[in-house]
Design an enzyme around this catalytic site. Structure first.
Site, PDB file in Angstrom:
ATOM      1  N   ASN A 170     -60.180  71.498   8.893  1.00  0.00           N
ATOM      2  CA  ASN A 170     -59.045  70.518   8.246  1.00  0.00           C
ATOM      3  C   ASN A 170     -58.097  71.193   7.379  1.00  0.00           C
ATOM      4  O   ASN A 170     -56.863  70.953   7.085  1.00  0.00           O
ATOM      5  CB  ASN A 170     -59.601  69.417   7.410  1.00  0.00           C
TER       6      ASN A 170
ATOM      7  N   GLY B  41     -60.830  57.141  12.636  1.00  0.00           N
ATOM      8  CA  GLY B  41     -59.512  56.343  13.137  1.00  0.00           C
ATOM      9  C   GLY B  41     -58.470  56.741  12.366  1.00  0.00           C
ATOM     10  O   GLY B  41     -57.361  57.016  13.063  1.00  0.00           O
ATOM     11  N   HIS B  42     -58.360  57.086  11.136  1.00  0.00           N
ATOM     12  CA  HIS B  42     -57.271  57.458  10.365  1.00  0.00           C
ATOM     13  C   HIS B  42     -56.390  58.641  10.742  1.00  0.00           C
ATOM     14  O   HIS B  42     -55.250  58.954  10.265  1.00  0.00           O
ATOM     15  CB  HIS B  42     -57.257  56.953   8.963  1.00  0.00           C
TER      16      HIS B  42
ATOM     17  N   THR C 220     -72.031  44.159  10.308  1.00  0.00           N
ATOM     18  CA  THR C 220     -71.130  43.514  11.403  1.00  0.00           C
ATOM     19  C   THR C 220     -70.179  44.374  11.495  1.00  0.00           C
ATOM     20  O   THR C 220     -69.281  45.094  10.830  1.00  0.00           O
ATOM     21  CB  THR C 220     -70.661  42.175  10.765  1.00  0.00           C
TER      22      THR C 220
ATOM     23  N   CYS D 230     -59.139  65.070  -0.473  1.00  0.00           N
ATOM     24  CA  CYS D 230     -59.891  64.823  -1.419  1.00  0.00           C
ATOM     25  C   CYS D 230     -60.129  65.384  -2.499  1.00  0.00           C
ATOM     26  O   CYS D 230     -60.689  65.173  -3.720  1.00  0.00           O
ATOM     27  CB  CYS D 230     -61.420  64.679  -0.546  1.00  0.00           C
TER      28      CYS D 230
HETATM   29  N1  PLP Z   1     -64.155  65.842   8.500  1.00  0.00           N
HETATM   30  C1  PLP Z   1     -63.094  66.335   8.550  1.00  0.00           C
HETATM   31  C2  PLP Z   1     -62.906  67.803   9.403  1.00  0.00           C
HETATM   32  C3  PLP Z   1     -62.048  65.855   7.706  1.00  0.00           C
HETATM   33  O1  PLP Z   1     -60.724  66.262   7.670  1.00  0.00           O
HETATM   34  C4  PLP Z   1     -62.087  64.490   7.237  1.00  0.00           C
HETATM   35  C5  PLP Z   1     -61.183  63.768   6.565  1.00  0.00           C
HETATM   36  O2  PLP Z   1     -60.338  64.508   5.879  1.00  0.00           O
HETATM   37  C6  PLP Z   1     -63.548  63.984   7.448  1.00  0.00           C
HETATM   38  C7  PLP Z   1     -64.508  64.572   7.969  1.00  0.00           C
HETATM   39  C8  PLP Z   1     -63.890  62.586   6.841  1.00  0.00           C
HETATM   40  O3  PLP Z   1     -63.201  61.615   7.443  1.00  0.00           O
HETATM   41  P1  PLP Z   1     -63.032  60.169   6.672  1.00  0.00           P
HETATM   42  O4  PLP Z   1     -61.674  60.359   5.843  1.00  0.00           O
HETATM   43  O5  PLP Z   1     -62.751  58.992   7.861  1.00  0.00           O
HETATM   44  O6  PLP Z   1     -64.093  59.764   6.081  1.00  0.00           O
END
Ligand code: PLP
Length: 390
Positions: A158, A207-208, A243, A330
């Site tokens: 990421n 999804g996002h 659900t 994050c």
């Molecule tokens: N895994 C990776 C490589 C990510 O980049 C992210 C989000 O930044 C996630 C997992 C977590 O996804 P979510 O934000 O839908 O929990």
């Protein structure tokens, strides 16, 4: 008049496409039945969820829609894969398989699950990567043992966007009878996924990251793979209770369909990304691009500017109406080098001055121009401020 915001942080999250909103709306207003209900309104919702399952299955390259389990996000998908996979194997092997193997460059969703497993008495090895951010198959092979229940290696990182040798890793694990999970949250919709053909057992998406709403995700679970439950309940064929989030699942499905069609436009994003990189490298001193140039996502780049604080750079760009990030969304606000750059061996004086720029749906050449106007000046200005960095 205020300037249009230039959004170049698509690895953090993405705008929801209008077609996705349109697909979702009826399931928030008119067709709000519970897919578990036997009457018509429930069954209508059920049909919509099953249609979305097929759309997601196609994007990830599953061989059957039943291999898709809907979750609340990518993090939950990773937790279900790691905890559910490891616990199941532990039970089936009567406690003999109590080890997992992963890498030092994983997202916190996976790192957190590794921590939980350790606290429950599992061993969790994390292998390193080369200077380009790519994990070596031999290093993973060397970390495997008789007690290894599961291996988890992300598909695309990421932060720096590097793509990992998933096909080779899946083959290695299959040979040894070890479960193989890959976190494909960042690669889904950006490069083609072929879960069944690659031979992975588990694959997480969210999804996002691909123009659907936040709060919906999925885990591909290859037919025959059993997982312990992490959210109890009978939904999703006893694999994930709760659900179903019908409207978001419908939106996720539609977004996957659109993303699959859009894969053909990846080269346009790559061209924009490459122009941005060339521009920044030619206009700025003391800068490098992190991550293997050949094996990486087409939509993003990761710069390190010597001697400045990446957080200050993000603020300076924000003042110019440009959104980009200095690390994973994050951990925004933390002035410590990212664990990924540390694993790659990037020196702190570079690692702290990091900027990730990620393009996506709606990105244009004008966005790249705005960044090229603003970024070199912002770096220059920050370098004139007395340094408090190593
Ligand atoms: N895994 C990776 C490589 C990510 O980049 C992210 C989000 O930044 C996630 C997992 C977590 O996804 P979510 O934000 O839908 O929990």
């Amino acid at each position: 008049m205020s300037q249009r915001i230039v959004y170049l942080d698509h690895n953090a999250t993405t705008p929801v496409r209008p077609e996705v909103v349109e697909a979702m709306l009826p399931y928030l207003t008119e067709h709000y039945g519970n897919p578990g209900s036997a009457y018509g309104m429930g069954q209508r919702a059920r049909k919509a969820v099953e249609h979305a399952r097929e759309q997601v299955a196609r994007l990830v390259g599953a061989s059957d829609a039943s291999e898709i389990v809907f979750t609340s996000c990518g993090s939950e998908s990773d937790s279900l894969a790691l905890l559910g996979g490891a616990w199941q194997r532990y039970d089936e092997s009567k406690g003999r398989q109590n080890g997992v193997v992963s890498t030092r460059i994983e997202h916190d969703a996976v790192r957190g699950a590794l921590g939980l497993l350790r606290r429950r008495g599992f061993s969790a090895a994390e292998v390193g990567c080369g200077a380009g951010g790519v994990v070596r198959v031999d290093d993973v092979a060397a970390a495997l043992g008789d007690s290894t229940a599961l291996v988890s290696v992300m598909h695309a990182n990421n932060e720096v966007g590097t793509l990992q040798p998933i096909v080779e890793l899946a083959a290695l694990c299959r040979e040894r009878g070890i479960l193989f999970h890959t976190d494909a949250v960042q690669s889904a919709g950006k490069v083609e996924l072929k879960a069944a053909e690659w031979g992975v057992d588990l694959l997480a998406v969210s999804g996002h990251k691909l123009n659907a709403p936040k709060g919906v995700g999925a885990l591909y679970v290859r037919k025959g793979v059993r997982l312990a439950q992490t959210v109890t309940g009978k939904q999703e064929k006893n694999r994930r209770g709760g659900t179903e989030n019908v409207a978001s699942i419908v939106g996720f499905g539609r977004a996957c369909e659109l993303a699959a069609r859009g894969l053909g436009h990846a080269e346009e994003l790559r061209a924009l990304r490459d122009r941005l990189e060339r521009g920044v490298l030619s206009k700025t001193a003391g800068v490098r691009v992190n991550g293997d140039a050949a094996s990486r996502l087409p939509n993003c780049t990761h710069f390190s500017f010597e001697g400045i604080d990446g957080h200050h750079l993000v603020v300076a760009l924000d003042l110019e109406g440009i959104c980009a990030s200095s690390g994973p969304a994050c951990s925004t606000g933390a002035s410590t080098p990212s664990h990924v750059l540390e694993a790659m061996g990037v020196e702190p004086r570079y690692a702290l001055g990091s900027l990730r720029v990620s393009l996506g749906y709606g990105s244009t050449g004008a966005d790249v121009d705005r960044m090229l106007d603003a970024l070199p000046n912002a770096v220059e200005k920050l370098r004139r401020v007395p340094a408090s960095l190593p």
